[in-house]
Design a protein around this motif. Sequence first.
Motif, PDB file in Angstrom:
ATOM      1  N   ARG A  31       0.818  -1.280  -0.069  1.00  0.00           N
ATOM      2  CA  ARG A  31      -0.077   0.118   0.202  1.00  0.00           C
ATOM      3  C   ARG A  31       1.060   1.328  -0.012  1.00  0.00           C
ATOM      4  O   ARG A  31       1.844   1.329   0.673  1.00  0.00           O
ATOM      5  CB  ARG A  31      -0.961  -0.003   1.242  1.00  0.00           C
ATOM      6  CG  ARG A  31      -1.903  -1.121   1.244  1.00  0.00           C
ATOM      7  CD  ARG A  31      -2.853  -1.218   2.317  1.00  0.00           C
ATOM      8  NE  ARG A  31      -3.779  -2.054   2.406  1.00  0.00           N
ATOM      9  CZ  ARG A  31      -3.839  -3.376   2.737  1.00  0.00           C
ATOM     10  NH1 ARG A  31      -2.506  -3.996   2.830  1.00  0.00           N
ATOM     11  NH2 ARG A  31      -4.828  -4.111   2.527  1.00  0.00           N
ATOM     12  N   PHE A  32       0.460   2.328  -0.782  1.00  0.00           N
ATOM     13  CA  PHE A  32       1.052   3.572  -0.735  1.00  0.00           C
ATOM     14  C   PHE A  32       0.345   4.561  -1.213  1.00  0.00           C
ATOM     15  O   PHE A  32      -0.760   4.398  -1.720  1.00  0.00           O
ATOM     16  CB  PHE A  32       2.263   3.418  -1.831  1.00  0.00           C
ATOM     17  CG  PHE A  32       1.952   3.267  -3.271  1.00  0.00           C
ATOM     18  CD1 PHE A  32       1.708   3.993  -4.182  1.00  0.00           C
ATOM     19  CD2 PHE A  32       2.046   1.625  -3.509  1.00  0.00           C
ATOM     20  CE1 PHE A  32       1.318   3.471  -5.379  1.00  0.00           C
ATOM     21  CE2 PHE A  32       1.715   0.993  -4.548  1.00  0.00           C
ATOM     22  CZ  PHE A  32       1.487   2.013  -5.771  1.00  0.00           C
ATOM     23  N   PRO A  33       0.459   5.763  -0.771  1.00  0.00           N
ATOM     24  CA  PRO A  33      -0.493   7.222  -0.828  1.00  0.00           C
ATOM     25  C   PRO A  33      -0.533   7.352  -2.423  1.00  0.00           C
ATOM     26  O   PRO A  33       0.497   7.243  -3.121  1.00  0.00           O
ATOM     27  CB  PRO A  33       0.172   8.188  -0.285  1.00  0.00           C
ATOM     28  CG  PRO A  33       1.071   7.631   0.690  1.00  0.00           C
ATOM     29  CD  PRO A  33       1.533   6.135   0.238  1.00  0.00           C
ATOM     30  N   VAL A  34      -1.767   7.576  -2.847  1.00  0.00           N
ATOM     31  CA  VAL A  34      -1.629   8.195  -4.090  1.00  0.00           C
ATOM     32  C   VAL A  34      -1.085   9.471  -4.401  1.00  0.00           C
ATOM     33  O   VAL A  34      -1.065  10.367  -3.782  1.00  0.00           O
ATOM     34  CB  VAL A  34      -3.154   8.342  -4.609  1.00  0.00           C
ATOM     35  CG1 VAL A  34      -3.286   8.899  -6.123  1.00  0.00           C
ATOM     36  CG2 VAL A  34      -4.079   7.202  -4.515  1.00  0.00           C
ATOM     37  N   PRO A  35      -0.077   9.669  -5.466  1.00  0.00           N
ATOM     38  CA  PRO A  35       0.834  10.943  -5.726  1.00  0.00           C
ATOM     39  C   PRO A  35      -0.302  11.813  -6.175  1.00  0.00           C
ATOM     40  O   PRO A  35      -1.183  11.697  -6.822  1.00  0.00           O
ATOM     41  CB  PRO A  35       1.445  10.562  -6.661  1.00  0.00           C
ATOM     42  CG  PRO A  35       1.935   9.080  -6.515  1.00  0.00           C
ATOM     43  CD  PRO A  35       0.692   8.219  -6.141  1.00  0.00           C
ATOM     44  N   GLU A  36       0.050  13.151  -5.849  1.00  0.00           N
ATOM     45  CA  GLU A  36      -0.886  14.478  -6.279  1.00  0.00           C
ATOM     46  C   GLU A  36      -1.288  14.399  -7.705  1.00  0.00           C
ATOM     47  O   GLU A  36      -2.274  14.583  -8.064  1.00  0.00           O
ATOM     48  CB  GLU A  36      -0.296  15.633  -5.634  1.00  0.00           C
ATOM     49  CG  GLU A  36      -1.065  16.798  -5.861  1.00  0.00           C
ATOM     50  CD  GLU A  36      -2.482  16.599  -5.069  1.00  0.00           C
ATOM     51  OE1 GLU A  36      -3.412  17.176  -5.421  1.00  0.00           O
ATOM     52  OE2 GLU A  36      -2.529  15.999  -3.994  1.00  0.00           O
ATOM     53  N   PRO A  37      -0.125  14.272  -8.325  1.00  0.00           N
ATOM     54  CA  PRO A  37      -0.407  14.522  -9.752  1.00  0.00           C
ATOM     55  C   PRO A  37      -1.335  13.207 -10.435  1.00  0.00           C
ATOM     56  O   PRO A  37      -2.223  13.508 -11.355  1.00  0.00           O
ATOM     57  CB  PRO A  37       0.800  14.183 -10.818  1.00  0.00           C
ATOM     58  CG  PRO A  37       1.861  14.997  -9.778  1.00  0.00           C
ATOM     59  CD  PRO A  37       1.371  14.086  -8.130  1.00  0.00           C
ATOM     60  N   VAL A  38      -1.216  11.897  -9.861  1.00  0.00           N
ATOM     61  CA  VAL A  38      -1.910  10.904 -10.393  1.00  0.00           C
ATOM     62  C   VAL A  38      -3.303  10.970  -9.723  1.00  0.00           C
ATOM     63  O   VAL A  38      -4.286  10.814 -10.410  1.00  0.00           O
ATOM     64  CB  VAL A  38      -1.311   9.410  -9.647  1.00  0.00           C
ATOM     65  CG1 VAL A  38      -2.160   8.241 -10.026  1.00  0.00           C
ATOM     66  CG2 VAL A  38       0.069   9.286 -10.361  1.00  0.00           C
ATOM     67  N   LYS A  66      -9.181  12.144 -10.857  1.00  0.00           N
ATOM     68  CA  LYS A  66     -10.078  12.988 -10.686  1.00  0.00           C
ATOM     69  C   LYS A  66     -10.653  13.579 -12.126  1.00  0.00           C
ATOM     70  O   LYS A  66     -11.749  13.559 -12.274  1.00  0.00           O
ATOM     71  CB  LYS A  66      -9.805  14.227  -9.758  1.00  0.00           C
ATOM     72  CG  LYS A  66      -9.864  13.516  -8.450  1.00  0.00           C
ATOM     73  CD  LYS A  66      -9.428  14.871  -7.362  1.00  0.00           C
ATOM     74  CE  LYS A  66      -9.118  14.317  -5.976  1.00  0.00           C
ATOM     75  NZ  LYS A  66      -8.909  15.782  -5.220  1.00  0.00           N
ATOM     76  N   ALA A  67      -9.720  13.851 -12.999  1.00  0.00           N
ATOM     77  CA  ALA A  67     -10.149  14.358 -14.482  1.00  0.00           C
ATOM     78  C   ALA A  67     -10.742  13.368 -15.388  1.00  0.00           C
ATOM     79  O   ALA A  67     -11.123  13.780 -16.428  1.00  0.00           O
ATOM     80  CB  ALA A  67      -9.027  14.782 -15.110  1.00  0.00           C
ATOM     81  N   GLY A  68     -10.841  12.129 -14.759  1.00  0.00           N
ATOM     82  CA  GLY A  68     -11.458  10.977 -15.706  1.00  0.00           C
ATOM     83  C   GLY A  68     -10.295  10.018 -16.150  1.00  0.00           C
ATOM     84  O   GLY A  68     -10.845   8.939 -16.603  1.00  0.00           O
ATOM     85  N   ALA A  69      -9.173  10.101 -15.799  1.00  0.00           N
ATOM     86  CA  ALA A  69      -8.348   8.894 -16.149  1.00  0.00           C
ATOM     87  C   ALA A  69      -8.266   8.573 -17.481  1.00  0.00           C
ATOM     88  O   ALA A  69      -8.448   7.164 -17.734  1.00  0.00           O
ATOM     89  CB  ALA A  69      -8.511   7.925 -15.005  1.00  0.00           C
TER      90      ALA A  69
END
Length: 843
Positions: free
Chosen positions: A210-217, A222-225
Amino acid sequence: MTVVSTGKFSRFLGFTLVGFMVVALVIAVSVLYDTVNVAMTREFQNQLLADQSEVSVILSERINEVESRLKEMSFNNLIRVNLMLEMEDPLKDFLANHYPYEEGARYFVRDDSGKVISGKPIPSIEKIVEVMDKGLEDDNGERQLYRIDNHDYYIFTAPLRRQADNLGTAVAIYNLAEDVKFWNRFYTNRQADLIMTDGKLMVNLFDHQRFPVPEPVSEWIKAGANGSYEDKFSQHFIMQLKSYPNLFYSVSTAPFYAKKADLVERLVVMSAVILLLSIFVSLYIARKVSQPLDDMANQAAIIASKPDNSSLNISGIKHEEFRKLAEAFNNVLFSLRETESRFRIMLNDIPSIAVQGLSQEGTINYWNKASENLCGYSAEEALGKNMFELVAMPDHRERAKIFVWNICESGIIPEPIEADFLTKDGTAIPVLINHMLVTVPNRPPQVYVFAVDLRGRKQLEAELLHSEKMQAIGQLAGGIAHDFNNQLGSIMGFADLIRDQLKVKELELYEYADMVVQASARASELTRQLLAFARKGKYRSEPVNIHRMIGEVISLLDHTIDKRIKLRQHLDANPPMVIGDPIQLQNALLNLGINARDAMEGGGSLTFETTNVTISPKFETDSEGKLSPGEYIKIKVIDTGMGMSEEVKRRAFEPFFTTKESGKGTGMGLAAVYGTVRNHHGIINITSTPGKGTTMEIYLPISDAREMEEKKAVGVIPMAQNNETILVVDDDDAVRRMACEILKSLKYKVIPCENGIRGVEEFAANKDIISCVLLDLVMPEMSGREAFYKIQEIDPEVRVIIASGYSLDAENRQLLERGAVAFLSKPFQITDMAFTMAKAIKK
């Protein structure tokens, strides 16, 4: 001073070629790398899309298998019978035997009361049921992966029915992380991970890291991937699985960048090898190219040090381009030698400009033929001599040294100057000097002096000064003659009236009056000569019989010329009449005769001929003037003398030009003839051949005044017919009274006016009774010209006779063109007045 560095051309060419090679190599490698990099990136992304699609298919197949098993379970009659009979234990055994936990899937049943019946215990079953009751499928039909107590589940349900009765629900939970079959297929031929995210954490479903989601990712999700995202921080490409919004396919970029690094390394090695080869080839080419040029340069240096007829040797040059270059050099060398030779010949033979070449110290190193003629020193005598010794004024020699020194040091060429050169015999000659500085690299500067002899110009300046003085005297003489003419006019007019009244009644008084008239006439001729000297143009305008005038000229010549010269005349013109000044015309013909006499020192013949000619618009002559179409009399003066050269003919009519010895001619004779002919609206031509004589041709317009001349000859004086009224305007009292008396004697009525202003007023008041106006031109306050224009404004049809003691010049002739009917020259005589007035009134 700008310093220009020099070096071998071979080195320059080698470095230039290497530079071009390096630039070309860098461009080629850059383009190649960019092309390969784009291709590798496109291939990597295409492979990533293909793998992602394949994983989506594998996962969908596994889930579809679980759903198929669940549907089979929902239609199983034994399960439905057990639920209807509420037989829980047999149902558990049945589920344990027929639907055991396998390939990550667990199956259980909920009865209609919500009680869970399972073959084996299921961890976190309460939370699973809670999630299931909330709704396990979104509106888009996308399968959601749920995390329950650190486990990731897909939850599927199917109803258990007996006809319209709901017996319960068949449930399947699928744990992707525990599906060994899926993971075996997932890791076949790929190095990737399957990651689940809840927006805050990312979980590797294989090793459960487990690891935190990086801000850019996070922003990308959020933008729709859409598409793929490269996480530079973790060095991974991430793509969302189709139909699974919280599952992401992740591939490490390390292998991809390792391939790129390998590509760069290969390109660097290749570039280094190519660069070394380029340097070697460039230096070799530079040496081969520069060698022939170096050979030609050495030959050119030898030619420059020994300027003779040598040229570049092209026999040893192999390459065509260098052979052409050598041939071009030889052609240029030949042209330069030829040009230099022509320049030296031209500079040496130029007739009117003396050219001397000086060093900065004044030593003469060039001396042309014109310098020899000007100063008297031959080139052998002048070369090596100091030029400053030839300056005539001793105190100017030091200034000349400083002058030349400043030109060499500053390079500034001064304005032309005047100086005096000292000739070999000690004579000082005035000259106009221009300078030119010639500089050649590595050689001392040279100053070239261009000297023009000013003796001729100085003489012309003296003649011009004399001419201007004579012109001033002529203007003075013209003014005196005009005023004298007015006074003489009154004397002659009144004497003429007295003589006319006396006739034979008082013979002695008549003779006295006649003597006054004759004396006045002689004085009048004197004033006309003064006016002619003042160059006031044609001062008389009356009928002239050319035949009679030629007879008078021949009579004069017969008493003055050498008896060995035979005088002849062939007078065929009919009529022979022109309008003009008889004295000027007679002088013109007499001048031509005297010129012809001077050209026949050993005797010969002088012939005067006349004929009538019609001039058409296409008529051409050698004269500068042009003739208007019409009838003309042609007068020829032909001699058998020495003739004229083309140069003499070209300048024959120039003032002061003469071929006679000094003191034997002024050069004004033919110039005066030319002026007289042009003043009478004619032209004059010269036809002459050296040794074969000269023919002068004069064209003058024929006049219709023969009848008037004949009437004057027989003494018929016309009188006024109907007591016509004449307005006389003149500021001189005596002249005005005399004119009025003459007109009264001719039976005219007279209105006298003392000035132009009064004359205009009288004409305005009496225009209906005035038949003609006698108008003086030279008056104070308002001139005769101004008065004429004002009178003409009052009556455009008015008849005006203009009168003046001056000649009928070009300015006054304009008045005739504007409507004046005649010109009357002062002093007045009864005959002139009578005929002029009668003719004016008839018009």
